[in-house]
Design a protein around this motif. Structure first.
Motif, PDB file in Angstrom:
ATOM      1  N   GLU A   1       0.828  -1.215   0.000  1.00 43.65           N
ATOM      2  CA  GLU A   1       0.000   0.000   0.000  1.00 43.65           C
ATOM      3  C   GLU A   1       0.866   1.272   0.000  1.00 43.65           C
ATOM      4  O   GLU A   1       0.546   2.260  -0.656  1.00 43.65           O
ATOM      5  CB  GLU A   1      -0.867  -0.032   1.266  1.00 43.65           C
TER       6      GLU A   1
ATOM      7  N   THR B   1      -8.544  -7.391   1.135  1.00 42.01           N
ATOM      8  CA  THR B   1      -7.844  -6.890  -0.038  1.00 42.01           C
ATOM      9  C   THR B   1      -6.526  -7.627  -0.198  1.00 42.01           C
ATOM     10  O   THR B   1      -5.877  -7.958   0.792  1.00 42.01           O
ATOM     11  CB  THR B   1      -7.612  -5.365   0.099  1.00 42.01           C
ATOM     12  N   SER B   2      -6.136  -7.890  -1.440  1.00 39.09           N
ATOM     13  CA  SER B   2      -4.840  -8.530  -1.670  1.00 39.09           C
ATOM     14  C   SER B   2      -3.780  -7.429  -1.694  1.00 39.09           C
ATOM     15  O   SER B   2      -4.112  -6.251  -1.879  1.00 39.09           O
ATOM     16  CB  SER B   2      -4.860  -9.264  -3.010  1.00 39.09           C
TER      17      SER B   2
ATOM     18  N   HIS C   1      -4.270  -5.396  -4.896  1.00 36.08           N
ATOM     19  CA  HIS C   1      -5.379  -4.435  -4.807  1.00 36.08           C
ATOM     20  C   HIS C   1      -4.939  -3.212  -3.982  1.00 36.08           C
ATOM     21  O   HIS C   1      -5.203  -2.059  -4.366  1.00 36.08           O
ATOM     22  CB  HIS C   1      -6.595  -5.063  -4.114  1.00 36.08           C
TER      23      HIS C   1
ATOM     24  N   LEU D   1      -5.020   0.567  -5.209  1.00 38.00           N
ATOM     25  CA  LEU D   1      -6.010   1.462  -4.579  1.00 38.00           C
ATOM     26  C   LEU D   1      -5.347   2.711  -3.993  1.00 38.00           C
ATOM     27  O   LEU D   1      -5.872   3.815  -4.093  1.00 38.00           O
ATOM     28  CB  LEU D   1      -6.730   0.710  -3.453  1.00 38.00           C
TER      29      LEU D   1
ATOM     30  N   ASN E   1     -11.549  -8.953  -5.014  1.00 36.78           N
ATOM     31  CA  ASN E   1     -11.702  -8.470  -3.639  1.00 36.78           C
ATOM     32  C   ASN E   1     -13.184  -8.538  -3.251  1.00 36.78           C
ATOM     33  O   ASN E   1     -14.012  -9.033  -4.027  1.00 36.78           O
ATOM     34  CB  ASN E   1     -11.114  -7.053  -3.469  1.00 36.78           C
TER      35      ASN E   1
ATOM     36  N   GLU F   1     -14.005  -6.831  -7.503  1.00 36.01           N
ATOM     37  CA  GLU F   1     -13.143  -6.182  -8.488  1.00 36.01           C
ATOM     38  C   GLU F   1     -11.800  -6.907  -8.557  1.00 36.01           C
ATOM     39  O   GLU F   1     -11.230  -7.259  -7.515  1.00 36.01           O
ATOM     40  CB  GLU F   1     -12.870  -4.719  -8.090  1.00 36.01           C
ATOM     41  N   THR F   2     -11.281  -7.073  -9.767  1.00 34.36           N
ATOM     42  CA  THR F   2      -9.911  -7.576  -9.916  1.00 34.36           C
ATOM     43  C   THR F   2      -8.974  -6.365  -9.786  1.00 34.36           C
ATOM     44  O   THR F   2      -9.436  -5.222  -9.905  1.00 34.36           O
ATOM     45  CB  THR F   2      -9.693  -8.209 -11.312  1.00 34.36           C
ATOM     46  N   PRO F   3      -7.655  -6.600  -9.601  1.00 38.35           N
ATOM     47  CA  PRO F   3      -6.730  -5.451  -9.568  1.00 38.35           C
ATOM     48  C   PRO F   3      -6.837  -4.614 -10.840  1.00 38.35           C
ATOM     49  O   PRO F   3      -6.772  -3.390 -10.794  1.00 38.35           O
ATOM     50  CB  PRO F   3      -5.360  -6.118  -9.447  1.00 38.35           C
TER      51      PRO F   3
ATOM     52  N   VAL G   1      -9.710  -2.211 -10.685  1.00 36.75           N
ATOM     53  CA  VAL G   1      -9.418  -1.051  -9.825  1.00 36.75           C
ATOM     54  C   VAL G   1      -8.564  -0.051 -10.605  1.00 36.75           C
ATOM     55  O   VAL G   1      -8.849   1.148 -10.623  1.00 36.75           O
ATOM     56  CB  VAL G   1      -8.693  -1.488  -8.524  1.00 36.75           C
TER      57      VAL G   1
END
Ligand SMILES: C[S@@+](CC[C@H](N)C(=O)[O-])C[C@H]1O[C@@H](n2cnc3c(N)ncnc32)[C@H](O)[C@@H]1O
Length: 397
Positions: free
Chosen positions: A21, A48-49, A52, A56, A89, A93-95, A98
């Motif tokens: 992140e 969340t992975s 992701h 994000l 997620n 949504e897939t990465p 996003v």
């Protein structure tokens, strides 16, 4: 996955997600020696992975200004360490979804490329029979959802029985998961739509312009020998007829569609030859007979990408005239932009390997299609994106 997750595991998951992140590359590389790039924090309220999380935190790209190199490199490191490109997620949504939503185009393209590499590798491993473990398989619901072919894995008899039953139950619930089950199922022709027994829309009339354009791009003049696989609502076959083919072959596997072809007089048209059955059974015979065609179109149902690949690499190469053209309905993954983009690229690569050049034409789907009443009574909208990429293939010169 083990039911009990230790405190250390949770802590490591939190640290990996946090490093992703913050785009802290140094920390991330160290932590990925200890833990996976696909960790989830079971204590988090929104799952969340790391991938992701890394995307994000880039936020929305404003005035075309996208996230910097540290974000891009973080995504790269995660992908290189096995992060799953199409993981979902909690928001479904897939990465890639996003990245697209946030306007992070560079990261989006990176994920599409990773998706293409992963899918090509997966197909190679499947073809080589790799990836199937000799050890007893766990009957995992998620695996069953994605891989009905789990039936073929080596398992003990009891497990095999459980797996078979679970797969059969799924197919009963949704016949589109198995081509033969679909071809045995009851169809319903309604105004503007053809539905299968599980309420999947097999064909809809909003695709008329797309079908007409396919016919136009494949048949440049009258007097050609043409083949269409999958009659459905007869939209593409009606369009093909307007181009006055010398021979118009139709392959169709469903008995109710044969009935419809009969009712609508297709068997009586002078230049039409109907082949009743699955293309998998019909085409080897046509190849043996030495049939040569100027144009081939493929649009079936309840078949996956592997079937399309088999179609062009085994049969189109054998049946198509040297100057002929091949087209297919490019609808795989059309309920998610990133999957559509990945499969469009994968098909282009595989087609090239099979000896074809592909040209793409963009067609806008009708305005107001998404969320419209046309989908009422269907199991799910199979089309949620804005552009149809129409392929025209010719042999590489
Ligand atoms: C999406 S519809 C085709 C729509 C068509 N392009 C049109 O313009 O209306 C798919 C058709 O393929 C047929 N089909 C599915 N699997 C098949 C197979 N393995 N062999 C032959 N036909 C098949 C289905 O029964 C259905 O009629």
């Amino acid at each position: 996955m083990a039911d009990q997750v230790s405190e250390e595991d949770v802590l490591l998951a939190k640290r990996i997600i946090s490093a992703a992140e913050r785009h802290d590359l140094l920390a991330l590389k160290v932590l990925l020696k200890e833990g996976s790039a696909n960790v989830m924090d079971p204590t988090a309220t929104t799952a969340t992975s790391p991938l992701h999380a890394a995307i994000l935190s880039c936020g929305e790209a404003k005035d075309g200004k996208e996230a910097g190199d540290d974000a891009y490199q973080t995504v790269n490191v995660l992908l290189q360490n096995g992060a799953i490109w199409n993981d979902l997620n909690k928001e479904d949504e897939t990465p890639g979804c996003v990245a697209l939503r946030l306007g992070q185009r560079k990261i989006y393209e990176n994920i599409v490329e990773a998706g293409v590499r992963a899918e090509l590798l997966f197909a190679k491993m499947q073809a080589l029979g790799l990836g199937d473990d000799d050890e007893e398989e766990e009957v995992d619901e998620e695996v069953l959802e994605e891989q009905p072919a789990v039936k073929k894995q080596k398992v003990d008899e009891e497990t095999a029985q459980a797996v078979t039953e679970a797969v059969e139950e799924q197919v009963l619930d949704d016949v589109s998961k198995d081509n033969k089950a679909y071809l045995r199922s009851q169809l319903r022709y309604k105004p503007g739509i053809l539905l299968d027994e599980s309420d999947n829309a097999v064909m809809m009339d909003w695709e008329t312009e797309i079908m007409q354009r396919h016919a136009q791009t494949l048949i440049p003049k009258a007097g050609l020998k043409v083949m269409n696989v999958g009659h459905g609502m007869g939209i593409v076959d009606t369009a093909i007829q307007t181009h006055e083919p010398a021979e118009h072959h139709i392959i169709e596997g469903h008995p109710q569609v044969h009935q419809r072809l009969r009712e609508q007089g297709w068997y009586d048209k002078p230049n039409v030859i109907i082949h009743e059955g699955r293309w998998q059974d019909i085409l080897p015979k046509l190849v043996e007979q030495g049939v040569v065609l100027d144009a081939i179109y493929y649009d079936t149902f309840a078949e996956d990408y592997a079937a399309l690949k088999e179609f062009f690499s085994e049969y189109v190469v054998a049946l198509l005239a040297p100057e002929g053209k091949f087209g297919w309905y490019n609808g795989l993954g059309a309920d998610r932009q990133v999957c559509y983009d990945v499969y469009t690229k994968v098909s282009e690569i595989d087609l090239h390997e099979a000896g074809f050049d592909t040209k793409w034409e963009d067609i806008k789907v009708p305005a107001g299609l998404h969320g419209s009443k046309q989908w009422d009574g269907t199991r799910r909208p199979y089309w949620t994106i804005d552009l149809y990429k129409l392929p025209v293939n010719t042999f590489v010169k």
